[in-house]
Scaffold this motif. Sequence first.
Motif, PDB file in Angstrom:
ATOM      1  N   THR A 109       0.761  -1.024   0.019  1.00  0.00           N
ATOM      2  CA  THR A 109      -0.017   0.196  -0.013  1.00  0.00           C
ATOM      3  C   THR A 109       0.849   1.332   0.138  1.00  0.00           C
ATOM      4  O   THR A 109       1.561   1.304   0.886  1.00  0.00           O
ATOM      5  N   VAL A 110       0.413   2.124  -1.037  1.00  0.00           N
ATOM      6  CA  VAL A 110       1.438   3.250  -1.119  1.00  0.00           C
ATOM      7  C   VAL A 110       0.599   4.588  -0.930  1.00  0.00           C
ATOM      8  O   VAL A 110      -0.570   4.834  -1.515  1.00  0.00           O
ATOM      9  N   THR A 111       0.916   5.341   0.150  1.00  0.00           N
ATOM     10  CA  THR A 111       0.258   6.567   0.320  1.00  0.00           C
ATOM     11  C   THR A 111       1.187   7.811  -0.645  1.00  0.00           C
ATOM     12  O   THR A 111       2.225   7.978  -0.584  1.00  0.00           O
ATOM     13  N   ILE A 112       0.300   8.411  -1.464  1.00  0.00           N
ATOM     14  CA  ILE A 112       0.937   9.441  -2.305  1.00  0.00           C
ATOM     15  C   ILE A 112       0.910  10.893  -1.656  1.00  0.00           C
ATOM     16  O   ILE A 112      -0.046  11.153  -0.932  1.00  0.00           O
ATOM     17  N   ARG A 113       2.157  11.487  -1.835  1.00  0.00           N
ATOM     18  CA  ARG A 113       2.136  12.830  -1.314  1.00  0.00           C
ATOM     19  C   ARG A 113       0.963  13.885  -1.703  1.00  0.00           C
ATOM     20  O   ARG A 113       0.736  13.739  -3.106  1.00  0.00           O
ATOM     21  N   ASP A 114       0.519  14.662  -1.019  1.00  0.00           N
ATOM     22  CA  ASP A 114      -0.525  15.548  -1.185  1.00  0.00           C
ATOM     23  C   ASP A 114       0.048  16.930  -1.846  1.00  0.00           C
ATOM     24  O   ASP A 114       1.381  17.364  -1.488  1.00  0.00           O
ATOM     25  N   GLY A 115      -0.488  17.740  -2.693  1.00  0.00           N
ATOM     26  CA  GLY A 115      -0.095  18.960  -3.105  1.00  0.00           C
ATOM     27  C   GLY A 115       0.804  19.061  -4.253  1.00  0.00           C
ATOM     28  O   GLY A 115       1.350  20.219  -4.283  1.00  0.00           O
ATOM     29  N   ILE A 116       1.038  18.055  -5.008  1.00  0.00           N
ATOM     30  CA  ILE A 116       2.126  17.959  -6.001  1.00  0.00           C
ATOM     31  C   ILE A 116       1.339  18.312  -7.338  1.00  0.00           C
ATOM     32  O   ILE A 116       0.211  17.338  -7.526  1.00  0.00           O
ATOM     33  N   THR A 117       1.736  18.833  -8.180  1.00  0.00           N
ATOM     34  CA  THR A 117       1.007  18.994  -9.466  1.00  0.00           C
ATOM     35  C   THR A 117       2.137  18.873 -10.576  1.00  0.00           C
ATOM     36  O   THR A 117       3.104  19.349 -10.681  1.00  0.00           O
ATOM     37  N   PHE A 118       1.604  18.342 -11.730  1.00  0.00           N
ATOM     38  CA  PHE A 118       2.279  18.123 -12.896  1.00  0.00           C
ATOM     39  C   PHE A 118       2.350  19.475 -13.828  1.00  0.00           C
ATOM     40  O   PHE A 118       1.552  20.277 -13.662  1.00  0.00           O
ATOM     41  N   THR A 119       3.326  19.491 -14.523  1.00  0.00           N
ATOM     42  CA  THR A 119       3.629  20.726 -15.229  1.00  0.00           C
ATOM     43  C   THR A 119       2.504  21.142 -16.434  1.00  0.00           C
ATOM     44  O   THR A 119       2.356  22.332 -16.800  1.00  0.00           O
ATOM     45  N   ASP A 120       1.482  20.232 -16.479  1.00  0.00           N
ATOM     46  CA  ASP A 120       0.333  20.539 -17.307  1.00  0.00           C
ATOM     47  C   ASP A 120      -1.032  20.776 -16.537  1.00  0.00           C
ATOM     48  O   ASP A 120      -1.961  20.859 -17.120  1.00  0.00           O
ATOM     49  N   GLY A 121      -0.734  20.902 -15.112  1.00  0.00           N
ATOM     50  CA  GLY A 121      -1.883  21.202 -14.259  1.00  0.00           C
ATOM     51  C   GLY A 121      -2.677  19.981 -13.750  1.00  0.00           C
ATOM     52  O   GLY A 121      -3.314  20.312 -12.850  1.00  0.00           O
ATOM     53  N   THR A 122      -2.219  18.925 -14.292  1.00  0.00           N
ATOM     54  CA  THR A 122      -2.908  17.708 -13.528  1.00  0.00           C
ATOM     55  C   THR A 122      -2.462  17.205 -12.071  1.00  0.00           C
ATOM     56  O   THR A 122      -1.193  17.417 -11.968  1.00  0.00           O
ATOM     57  N   ALA A 123      -3.230  17.232 -11.234  1.00  0.00           N
ATOM     58  CA  ALA A 123      -2.678  16.759  -9.736  1.00  0.00           C
ATOM     59  C   ALA A 123      -2.235  15.447  -9.814  1.00  0.00           C
ATOM     60  O   ALA A 123      -2.692  14.445 -10.452  1.00  0.00           O
TER      61      ALA A 123
END
Length: 554
Positions: A109-123
């Motif tokens: 089970t992997v918990t993904i960090r919050d508040g990161i966005t790709f450079t095309d605006g996708t979360a």
Amino acid sequence: MTLARPLANRFFPAATALAAALVLAGCTPATPTPDGSADAGTPVTGGTLVYASGDAEPSCLDPHVGGNYPQALVASQYLETLYTKNSDGELIPWLAEDSTVSDDGLTRTVTIRDGITFTDGTALDAAAVKANFEHLLDPDTASSTGFLALGKIDSMKAIDARTLELKLKTPDNSLLESFSMPWVAIESPTALKRTQAENCVSPVGTGPFKIESWKKQDSVNLVRNTDYVLPDPTAAHAGTAYLDAITWRFIPEAATRYAALQAGEVQIIDNAQPDTIAAAAKNSTIKHLDAPRPGASNRIELNSSKAPFDDASVREAFIHAVNINASIDSLFFGTATRSYSPLSSAEPLAYSEEALFEYDPAKAGELLDTAGWSERDSAGYRVKDGKRLSLTFPVSTSQSIPAEQSIFEQMQATAKESGIEIKINLLDLSSWYGDLAKNNYNLVSAPYTKVGPSVLSVLFHSDSTTPAPSGYFANHSQVKNHDLDELLDKAGSTKDEAERKDLYAQAQKMVLEGYYLLPLYNQQNHFLYSDKLKNVGATTAVATPTFFDAWLAN
């Protein structure tokens, strides 16, 4: 971005290079290096770094496709990974926040960090990571390195926005190591929906830089990601990269790269040659970064699937017929230390057995006589049943540096004294891959970079004789040994670190004593750079430099 700084930024004498390679210093702002030059002064914002690469230009800038080192070098500037390494060489979360595994080892089970966005605006979220893993495992992507790294994943599910559940076919204690590699980096799922041709030109990541343009046969232009969010705020300086941009040039000729560095046309070059490194040590304006790659040592593999190396005694005879130590001493100017292990010295679980690889032409002769290669033809080569003892050796000119090619030529001359013919074929990368696919080789030198000792399964497990979707297979010695497979399977699944170490040592011992490979040295990964480029030394987990903290002095 990563926290690993594998070597200080200067030239190291041979006596200290290996020890220094194992020491990681923290990647923090304004940390002085031993020569005191790399971090001098206050960081300056702005400017364009010009990087000159001697590697073959990637055919695709998405490291999911194929998965080679030139892709990793450039992709490390615009893509990031779920995990990385800290100043002690320990795996830590990066785009991931945490990870847990079930008692039976079959659910990760992997918990993904919050508040990161790709450079095309996708979360960035769990669904995005799932889309990336599906992309890597899709045969149409034609992944090799990433596909093999994730091969034990059976199914996956985004439980919620931040939680990804992975069901595994068998326990995999190397999965987090795999998550730290650029070939498993996380890309925008929106961008992945484009055609592969479109995504190859401009992959979209979360890194400190993004791709602006790619002029093929010339350069890739990267610009600062002005919205960059450092996943771990304590890891480096606050804010965005100091550099405005990076121009990533492709200059295949080593002398031309070095001349460009001396002239100030570029600020850093890779694939620095041993004689150039020695010369640069006398130039106070040029600095040296030695960053040994993890995974496998640089080695020559002996194809055991066909004659003459289907006979173990002939493999052993060949090993004793070549004088590798003398070649390294004469050609590498103290920049490489001889290896006697299948693994890089950067791997803590590397096992060595030096006594197996002594230069002993008399022993080689005895072994060959006993194996039936006792007669010689008019050219002095050994023959058996009317057939010459001849070895085909395809060499990729884009992967083997000139000094290494010279080692092969010296090996060719020394082997001849024992009656062994080596036919060296210098090939471009595509032709070299073609020869491997057609099994048209007896010897091959093929670098393979992977974090952790599980690279041994990639290189020596029977399953690895089956090509990945890209068409590439990594078991070039073509070992098929049930006992070895069992050792590797157990080593890759145990939760007991002591047992893991012991099992991988047994596996390495079996491979070495079977004479399936001739270890040479660490995969050479030398960079020379101008003293105007400051704070150099941070690398990814696979020893590719990153430039988030780097800056150009006026």
